[in-house]
Structures are given as structure tokens and as C-alpha cells.
Enzyme design. Structure first.
Site, short mmCIF file in Angstrom:
data_model
loop_
_atom_site.label_atom_id
_atom_site.label_comp_id
_atom_site.label_asym_id
_atom_site.label_seq_id
_atom_site.Cartn_x
_atom_site.Cartn_y
_atom_site.Cartn_z
N LYS A 64 1.43 -6.98 5.64
CA LYS A 64 1.38 -8.19 4.80
C LYS A 64 2.75 -8.30 3.89
O LYS A 64 3.26 -7.05 3.55
CB LYS A 64 0.43 -8.06 3.94
N HIS B 41 0.09 -11.76 1.75
CA HIS B 41 -0.72 -11.10 0.80
C HIS B 41 -1.51 -12.06 -0.02
O HIS B 41 -2.73 -11.94 -0.07
CB HIS B 41 0.11 -9.98 0.33
N TYR C 190 0.77 -1.44 -0.10
CA TYR C 190 0.08 0.04 0.01
C TYR C 190 0.89 1.14 0.01
O TYR C 190 0.30 2.41 -0.29
CB TYR C 190 -0.81 0.12 1.37
P1 NDP Z 1 -14.33 -0.91 0.90
O1 NDP Z 1 -15.23 -2.18 0.71
O2 NDP Z 1 -13.57 -1.02 2.41
O3 NDP Z 1 -14.90 -0.17 0.33
C1 NDP Z 1 -13.90 1.31 0.26
C2 NDP Z 1 -14.67 2.21 -0.64
O4 NDP Z 1 -16.05 2.49 -0.24
C3 NDP Z 1 -14.05 3.55 -0.86
O5 NDP Z 1 -14.17 3.93 -2.40
C4 NDP Z 1 -14.87 4.49 0.14
O6 NDP Z 1 -14.87 5.48 -0.43
C5 NDP Z 1 -16.27 3.91 0.18
N1 NDP Z 1 -17.10 3.84 1.40
C6 NDP Z 1 -16.59 3.65 2.40
N2 NDP Z 1 -17.54 3.79 3.50
C7 NDP Z 1 -18.63 4.28 2.81
C8 NDP Z 1 -19.95 4.53 3.38
N3 NDP Z 1 -20.00 4.60 4.45
N4 NDP Z 1 -20.58 5.01 2.34
C9 NDP Z 1 -20.48 4.99 0.94
N5 NDP Z 1 -19.21 4.71 0.59
C10 NDP Z 1 -18.19 4.31 1.58
O7 NDP Z 1 -13.10 -1.83 -0.02
P2 NDP Z 1 -11.35 -1.76 0.35
O8 NDP Z 1 -10.86 -2.40 -1.19
O9 NDP Z 1 -10.82 -0.61 0.85
O10 NDP Z 1 -11.11 -2.99 1.55
C11 NDP Z 1 -11.12 -2.46 2.92
C12 NDP Z 1 -9.55 -2.87 3.12
O11 NDP Z 1 -9.37 -4.32 2.98
C13 NDP Z 1 -8.46 -2.01 2.37
O12 NDP Z 1 -8.43 -0.76 2.88
C14 NDP Z 1 -7.13 -3.05 2.75
O13 NDP Z 1 -6.73 -2.62 4.03
C15 NDP Z 1 -7.78 -4.33 2.88
N6 NDP Z 1 -7.88 -5.24 1.57
C16 NDP Z 1 -6.95 -6.29 1.30
C17 NDP Z 1 -6.83 -6.82 0.25
C18 NDP Z 1 -6.06 -8.27 0.22
O14 NDP Z 1 -5.80 -8.51 -0.76
N7 NDP Z 1 -5.90 -8.67 1.67
C19 NDP Z 1 -7.15 -6.41 -1.02
C20 NDP Z 1 -8.07 -5.38 -0.93
C21 NDP Z 1 -8.32 -4.63 0.25
P3 NDP Z 1 -14.35 6.98 0.25
O15 NDP Z 1 -12.80 6.56 0.64
O16 NDP Z 1 -14.25 8.15 -0.57
O17 NDP Z 1 -15.03 7.06 1.47
#
Ligand code: NDP
Length: 289
Positions: free
Chosen positions: A77, A110, A52
Site C-alpha cells: 500500500k 492506504h 509497516y
Molecule cells: P487482527 O484483528 O488481525 O488481530 C491481531 C491481534 O490479535 C494481535 O494482537 C494477535 O496477537 C491477536 N491474535 C491473532 N490471532 C489470535 C488468536 N487466534 N487468538 C487470540 N488472539 C489472536 O488485527 P490487525 O490490526 O493486525 O489486522 C490484520 C491485518 O490487517 C494487519 O496485520 C494488516 O496487514 C492489515 N491492516 C490494515 C489496515 C489498513 O488501514 N488498511 C489497518 C490495520 C491493519 P499475537 O500477534 O500476539 O498473536
């Protein structure tokens, strides 16, 4: 259950149910501000990764928050191009340094890079035995990857962090993990916002006076899945933590489950092309039999 609730992992370590994810938060002010808001809101789990590119900012936010290190649960990770035994040990030290801490609460592989992930696991095993990390686990592992680990190691992963949201309910992986005592943790529980306009979820949210995001996150929790949710906006960071004053019925849980369409936002963990792109020198044909 409340924001402070923790699940006891199979090695006895307690992990918060609510985690703040920092993927795609820009290094610097964006990450620092978001992590500080999350910590002020009451989140104690922070999920980062070397991939990240914001571990240093996470470390700075933690330091500036003044919250004692032992209250926090920090996950990082090892990325695909850092895997292998010695490379992983070195990657771990780099993560510690960037985060400004002398231990991690949880260190994950990861993705299961073919031909490397068992060796990578043996490095995690060493870090665990040395006490540099309180718990070790994996991410994006299918049952066959977990079986491969069990053949080379007596240390069991405590966590499998997987893509999990209403359109990908991961029945097979969850059943396998439950049978082995491996706690499942969700990544992208909101499918990055793509499930929030679903009419079924909207109807349920109106019944409770909650937002659709809160309904989806609550649905995860009631499936006994650790949350890992990201937002860059203070109001959403707070909204996503306000999950503990309502409970979905069995019928509502079933309605949300019925949205499953096996739809992913990332690669299937067996997608060889992905590893060709993320591991220098990786040749797909050597691994696809
Ligand atoms: P999420 O499902 O957490 O969604 C995040 C997105 O949703 C952002 O675009 C955010 O926009 C929006 N959002 C968040 N809260 C709200 C809300 N209450 N209402 C409307 N929109 C909302 O996706 P992520 O992919 O970020 O997954 C979460 C975490 O999981 C990551 O940050 C990471 O730490 C982990 N991850 C791990 C992976 C792996 O391979 N192990 C792969 C991907 C993620 P905004 O920021 O504009 O609010």
C-alpha cells in the site's frame, strides 16, 4: 471451501480468501519467522504496506520459503505521505525493491488523503496499464471517495480493504461495494483480540469445538469478505487458518452481526486531524468545507 480457495476479482484476477497481515510485526526475525510459518501453513496471501516498515523482511521470508512467486498473492500500500502522482510511482518502485519482486499482485491506496487520492489513483492506473501490478484497489474508502475516483478514471478499484469485525459491520460501505462489484477485504477482523471474550461468540465456539477467533474469522468468510489476519505466534497462525471444517447457521451469523456497535479501533476515514498528522504540509481548513 478450503484454504486454497480464491475469489475472482472484477478484473478476473484470483485472490486468496485467507491473507496473512504483518502490521506491527517487527522488521527482521519476527516478520521473517511469522511469514514463513504462514506460508508453510498454506496461506498464500500476504498483506504488507510501506508504512509497516517490514517489506524487506517479507521479501526475505518469501525468498527463503522457496515457494514460486506466481503461487503467492502479495499486497502492498502507498502511505499517506507518499501520495500524489509522481510520489506514488516512486513509492511503488521502493516497495518492489524492498520486497525483492518485479510485480505486485495488488497495490492499494492506504487511506483517502483529501486533495491527493484521485491523483494517487491515476498513478495506480498507470502501474496497472503497464502490467507492474495485477490489480489495484483502495483501503479505508467511503462511498463518496469511490464516487470521486469513478469521476476521474475508467479503472475501477477491485478491492476496498476496511476495518471490519463484529463491532463494526460496515453495512453502508459493504452495500455500496457490492453494488459496484468491488470486493471487500477485512482488516483487524479480530478487532486485535478485543472481541474474543464476547459471550455470544464464546457460546457459538463451544458448540463447534472451535476457538472464538476461528468463529469470528469464519463469520467474516461467510459474509464473503476476504480475511487479513495477523499473529506473531505459530500456534495462532495455524489456528487462524483452520476455518474450513464448520459452517455457522444463519441465526448464528445474525447473533454475531448484532454485536455491531459502530466501534472502531482506527480513525474514521473522514477524520481530517489524522491527515494533518500523517501528511507533511496538510492544512485541514483547505479541505473542510
Ligand atoms: P487482527 O484483528 O488481525 O488481530 C491481531 C491481534 O490479535 C494481535 O494482537 C494477535 O496477537 C491477536 N491474535 C491473532 N490471532 C489470535 C488468536 N487466534 N487468538 C487470540 N488472539 C489472536 O488485527 P490487525 O490490526 O493486525 O489486522 C490484520 C491485518 O490487517 C494487519 O496485520 C494488516 O496487514 C492489515 N491492516 C490494515 C489496515 C489498513 O488501514 N488498511 C489497518 C490495520 C491493519 P499475537 O500477534 O500476539 O498473536
Amino acid at each position: 471451501m478450503g484454504i486454497d480457495n480464491r475469489v475472482t476479482l472484477s478484473n478476473g484476477v484470483k485472490m486468496p480468501y485467507l491473507g496473512f497481515g504483518v502490521f506491527k510485526l517487527g522488521d527482521g526475525e519476527e516478520t521473517i519467522n511469522a511469514v514463513k510459518v504462514a506460508l508453510q501453513t498454506g496461506y498464500r496471501g500476504i498483506d504488507t504496506a510501506s508504512y509497516y516498515g517490514n517489506e524487506e523482511s517479507v521479501g526475505r521470508a518469501i525468498k527463503e520459503s522457496g515457494i514460486p512467486r506466481e503461487e503467492l498473492f502479495i499486497t502492498s500500500k502507498v502511505w499517506n505521505d507518499e501520495q500524489g502522482y509522481n510520489a506514488t510511482l516512486a513509492a511503488f518502485e521502493r516497495s518492489l525493491e524492498r520486497l525483492g519482486t518485479d510485480y505486485l499482485d495488488l497495490y492499494l491506496i492506504h487511506w483517502p488523503v483529501p486533495g491527493l487520492f484521485t491523483e494517487t489513483w491515476q498513478a495506480l492506473e498507470k502501474l496497472y496499464h503497464e502490467g507492474k501490478v495485477c490489480a489495484v484497489g483502495v483501503s479505508n474508502f467511503e462511498p463518496h471517495h469511490l464516487e470521486a475516483i469513478s469521476r476521474v478514471s475508467n479503472v475501477k478499484p477491485v478491492i476496498n480493504q476496511i476495518e471490519f469485525h463484529p463491532e463494526l459491520i460496515q453495512g453502508e460501505v459493504r452495500d455500496y461495494c457490492r453494488s459496484k462489484g468491488i470486493q471487500v477485504e477485512a482488516w483487524s477482523p479480530l478487532k486485535r483480540g478485543q472481541v474474543l471474550n464476547e459471550p455470544i461468540i464464546q457460546a457459538i465456539s463451544e458448540c463447534y469445538g472451535k476457538t472464538t477467533a476461528q468463529v469470528v474469522l469464519r463469520w467474516c468468510l461467510q459474509h464473503d469478505i476476504i480475511l487479513n489476519v495477523k499473529s506473531s505466534r505459530a500456534e495462532r497462525i495455524k489456528e487462524n487458518a483452520d476455518l474450513f471444517d464448520f459452517e455457522l447457521t444463519k441465526e448464528e451469523m445474525g447473533e454475531i452481526d448484532s454485536l455491531h456497535s459502530d466501534s472502531r479501533i482506527a480513525h474514521h476515514p473522514d477524520n481530517m486531524e489524522f491527515y494533518e498528522k500523517t501528511v507533511p504540509g496538510f492544512v485541514k481548513s483547505e479541505y473542510s468545507s
